[in-house]
Design an enzyme around this catalytic site. Structure first.
Site, PDB file in Angstrom:
ATOM      1  N   ASP A 178      85.216  47.715  19.152  1.00  0.00           N
ATOM      2  CA  ASP A 178      85.265  48.027  20.520  1.00  0.00           C
ATOM      3  C   ASP A 178      84.962  46.847  21.175  1.00  0.00           C
ATOM      4  O   ASP A 178      83.941  46.047  21.071  1.00  0.00           O
ATOM      5  CB  ASP A 178      84.053  49.069  21.126  1.00  0.00           C
ATOM      6  CG  ASP A 178      84.218  49.364  22.479  1.00  0.00           C
ATOM      7  OD1 ASP A 178      84.481  48.580  23.073  1.00  0.00           O
ATOM      8  OD2 ASP A 178      83.868  50.678  22.714  1.00  0.00           O
ATOM      9  N   HIS A 179      85.968  45.974  21.889  1.00  0.00           N
ATOM     10  CA  HIS A 179      85.949  44.798  22.260  1.00  0.00           C
ATOM     11  C   HIS A 179      84.877  44.475  23.162  1.00  0.00           C
ATOM     12  O   HIS A 179      84.428  43.224  23.385  1.00  0.00           O
ATOM     13  CB  HIS A 179      87.157  44.107  22.735  1.00  0.00           C
ATOM     14  CG  HIS A 179      87.791  44.392  24.062  1.00  0.00           C
ATOM     15  ND1 HIS A 179      88.381  45.714  24.448  1.00  0.00           N
ATOM     16  CD2 HIS A 179      87.587  43.784  25.212  1.00  0.00           C
ATOM     17  CE1 HIS A 179      88.614  45.570  25.458  1.00  0.00           C
ATOM     18  NE2 HIS A 179      88.431  44.389  26.029  1.00  0.00           N
ATOM     19  N   HIS A 241      84.549  52.363  25.529  1.00  0.00           N
ATOM     20  CA  HIS A 241      83.785  51.214  26.266  1.00  0.00           C
ATOM     21  C   HIS A 241      82.422  51.869  27.086  1.00  0.00           C
ATOM     22  O   HIS A 241      81.281  51.181  27.036  1.00  0.00           O
ATOM     23  CB  HIS A 241      84.805  50.368  27.206  1.00  0.00           C
ATOM     24  CG  HIS A 241      85.775  50.005  26.508  1.00  0.00           C
ATOM     25  ND1 HIS A 241      85.961  49.473  25.281  1.00  0.00           N
ATOM     26  CD2 HIS A 241      87.236  49.855  27.053  1.00  0.00           C
ATOM     27  CE1 HIS A 241      87.317  49.221  24.952  1.00  0.00           C
ATOM     28  NE2 HIS A 241      87.915  49.256  25.765  1.00  0.00           N
TER      29      HIS A 241
HETATM   30  C1  BG6 Z   1      91.360  48.284  27.147  1.00  0.00           C
HETATM   31  C2  BG6 Z   1      91.985  49.489  27.557  1.00  0.00           C
HETATM   32  O1  BG6 Z   1      90.710  48.899  25.968  1.00  0.00           O
HETATM   33  O2  BG6 Z   1      90.408  47.651  27.904  1.00  0.00           O
HETATM   34  C3  BG6 Z   1      92.824  48.880  28.900  1.00  0.00           C
HETATM   35  O3  BG6 Z   1      92.834  50.127  26.920  1.00  0.00           O
HETATM   36  C4  BG6 Z   1      92.001  48.143  29.884  1.00  0.00           C
HETATM   37  O4  BG6 Z   1      93.243  49.939  29.562  1.00  0.00           O
HETATM   38  C5  BG6 Z   1      90.991  47.061  28.987  1.00  0.00           C
HETATM   39  O5  BG6 Z   1      92.658  47.322  30.791  1.00  0.00           O
HETATM   40  C6  BG6 Z   1      89.844  46.348  29.819  1.00  0.00           C
HETATM   41  O6  BG6 Z   1      89.322  45.430  29.150  1.00  0.00           O
HETATM   42  P1  BG6 Z   1      88.822  44.030  29.637  1.00  0.00           P
HETATM   43  O7  BG6 Z   1      88.121  43.162  28.791  1.00  0.00           O
HETATM   44  O8  BG6 Z   1      90.032  43.452  30.489  1.00  0.00           O
HETATM   45  O9  BG6 Z   1      87.671  44.585  30.658  1.00  0.00           O
END
Ligand code: BG6
Length: 491
Positions: A178-179, A241
């Site tokens: 989960d980044h 997230h």
């Molecule tokens: C991803 C979603 O996991 O996270 C996207 O699938 C979203 O829809 C993105 O735009 C947001 O990531 P970050 O790091 O740009 O906030």
């Protein structure tokens, strides 16, 4: 300030879906940055795999392009670019056929002392077939596998997917990314809570009034509309997230940062979430979908136009009043919201403290506002602690609300690494703390499934909102009914 380099052991990283979007935008740039910082051991190698027939050199040209598209030119001037590209090689292989696999096996086995890592940057329906072939060719033996959301579209499909992967790889070698957990400020949340004596005594329902978690995006769904329409904001952002952020705010202090100690505590939070179903769905959730509007000073299309369809009941915005039913948090609402095409890109966690129990000041000194801790994930990562102080100057006491403001960019003057940089190397280090365990993913679906089900049976279309605003007015009503208000931009 210099960054401390924690060395990692030599590894062979095989990236499936190596010519795809994730590899191009995130993985290749992240690996290069780690290499630039001297964190990739000399003989580590990276093998790209996809169905396209490419030579090693063609894959290197693809990677070179990815670097110049995503990394400032000034960082691409040194000899490190060629050193990085020399690590890359390529094998064409298909998840559903045996061609290419013996060659891949040979290349991986050429480095028996390396840690083998398999990153599945592919569509999720290929996770099972790829794992099976990794098993068949003896590559899973001591390998680690990395997979990413969407892990299923509901509990049932998530269990099936986890089982497919689990037949080949034991849980302690499965890394579910989960980044958001790799974001610098998210980890700072753990540092704030557990490396300071100041907050933890107040971190409960005696002192905290409510928590807000906002992940707002200014962009629309654009070319991802096809995928997005099958998911929607609840599956795309909340199930993973946002619930992970909620867990880090709400969990009990783990005994250590050991992966299972942290994940056990997060799991308890997920299991303590108050169920939302047909009974309470209308009172505590709001779904929205954007219509045409304006963003960054220009006109932008609505969701249906981007999708190229005249109808869709997919939500591009969701707000939820969640509750964690345990001793620490009973009675403290967690207001969650996320959406595409909102007024600005801002992700932050606001912890709102209770008001002072009694004012010793005259009414004319102005209202005493409650303290707030704002943890800003992006942009301008940082932490603000809002306090009441005396307005400077003569003429008696007047009070004002001001933030103790720490912007990380100003305080540390270092590049903020992308989440993937940390996470990929954590896989090599064998550190699962920032990865989701199977039971966490499944517990999150257990909470989300009845909400999706309640929405389906209500058959109400998502509420429209104009692109470039903060979502449907019902989302504002959701929190204002409780006498509170959404806070934006670190306010
Ligand atoms: C991803 C979603 O996991 O996270 C996207 O699938 C979203 O829809 C993105 O735009 C947001 O990531 P970050 O790091 O740009 O906030």
């Amino acid at each position: 300030m210099t960054s401390r380099v924690i060395p990692v052991a030599p590894f062979t990283l095989t990236v499936f879906g190596a010519t795809g979007d994730l590899a191009r935008r995130k993985l290749i740039p992240a690996l290069f940055h780690r290499d630039l910082d001297g964190q990739i051991p000399d003989d580590a190698t990276i093998i790209g795999v996809s169905r396209r027939a490419l030579s090693d050199d063609q894959f290197r040209a693809f990677a070179r392009q990815a670097l110049s598209d995503h990394i400032p030119a000034s960082e691409l001037e040194g000899p490190e670019v060629e050193r990085f590209l020399a690590r890359l090689s390529y094998v064409a292989a298909d998840a559903d056929a045996d061609g290419g696999w013996p060659e891949l096996a040979q290349r991986v086995e050429a480095f028996p002392e390396h840690i083998p890592v398999y990153y599945l940057a592919t569509a999720p329906h290929l996770f099972g077939p790829i794992c099976e072939r990794l098993g068949k060719y003896g590559l899973s033996r001591n390998g680690r596998v990395v997979i990413e959301k969407p892990i299923g579209k509901d509990l049932k499909s998530a269990v099936a997917l986890n089982e497919q992967v689990g037949r080949i790889f034991p849980e302690d070698r499965v890394y579910r990314i989960d980044h958001y957990l790799g974001k610098e400020t998210v980890q700072n949340l753990m540092a704030l809570r557990f490396a300071n004596a100041l907050f933890e005594p107040l971190w409960n329902n005696a002192h905290i009034d409510h928590v807000q978690i906002t992940v707002a995006e200014a962009l629309g769904v654009e070319e991802r509309a096809g995928y997005y329409d099958t998911a929607g904001a609840m599956r795309d952002m909340v199930q993973n997230h946002i619930l992970q952020l909620l867990c880090l705010v709400a969990m009990e202090p783990p005994a250590s940062l050991d992966a299972d100690a942290v994940r056990d505590e997060k799991l308890k939070v997920l299991r303590a979430l108050k169920p939302i179903d047909d009974q309470n769905m209308a009172a505590v959730t709001v779904r929205g979908q954007y219509r045409a509007g304006a963003s960054a000073g220009g006109a932008v299309a609505g969701y249906l136009d981007e999708l190229g369809s005249s109808t869709s009941s997919t939500e591009t915005f969701v707000a939820v009043k969640a509750e964690v039913e345990n001793w620490r948090w009973a009675g403290v609402p967690f207001y969650l919201r996320t959406g595409k095409r909102l007024a600005s890109r801002v992700s932050e966690i606001v912890v709102g403290f209770k008001p002072v129990p009694h004012s010793v000041f005259d009414a004319n000194v102005g209202p005493i506002e409650s303290n707030r801790l704002v943890i800003r994930l992006q942009p301008d990562e940082g932490v603000k602690l809002w306090l009441m102080i005396k307005d400077p100057g003569p003429g008696g006491i007047r009070l004002t609300h001001v933030p103790l403001d720490m912007s990380f960019a100003k305080a540390f003057k270092v590049r903020n690494p992308d989440a993937y940089e940390r996470l990929i190397l954590d896989v090599v280090r064998g550190n699962q703390t920032l990865f989701m365990r199977r039971d966490e993913v499944e517990a999150a679906w257990k909470w989300v499934d009845p909400i999706l089900q309640a929405w389906r049976s209500a058959k109400e279309p998502p509420r429209p909102y104009t692109a470039g605003t903060w979502g449907p007015s019902a989302a504002i009503a959701l929190i204002e009914r409780d006498g509170r208000t959404w806070l934006e931009d670190g306010a």
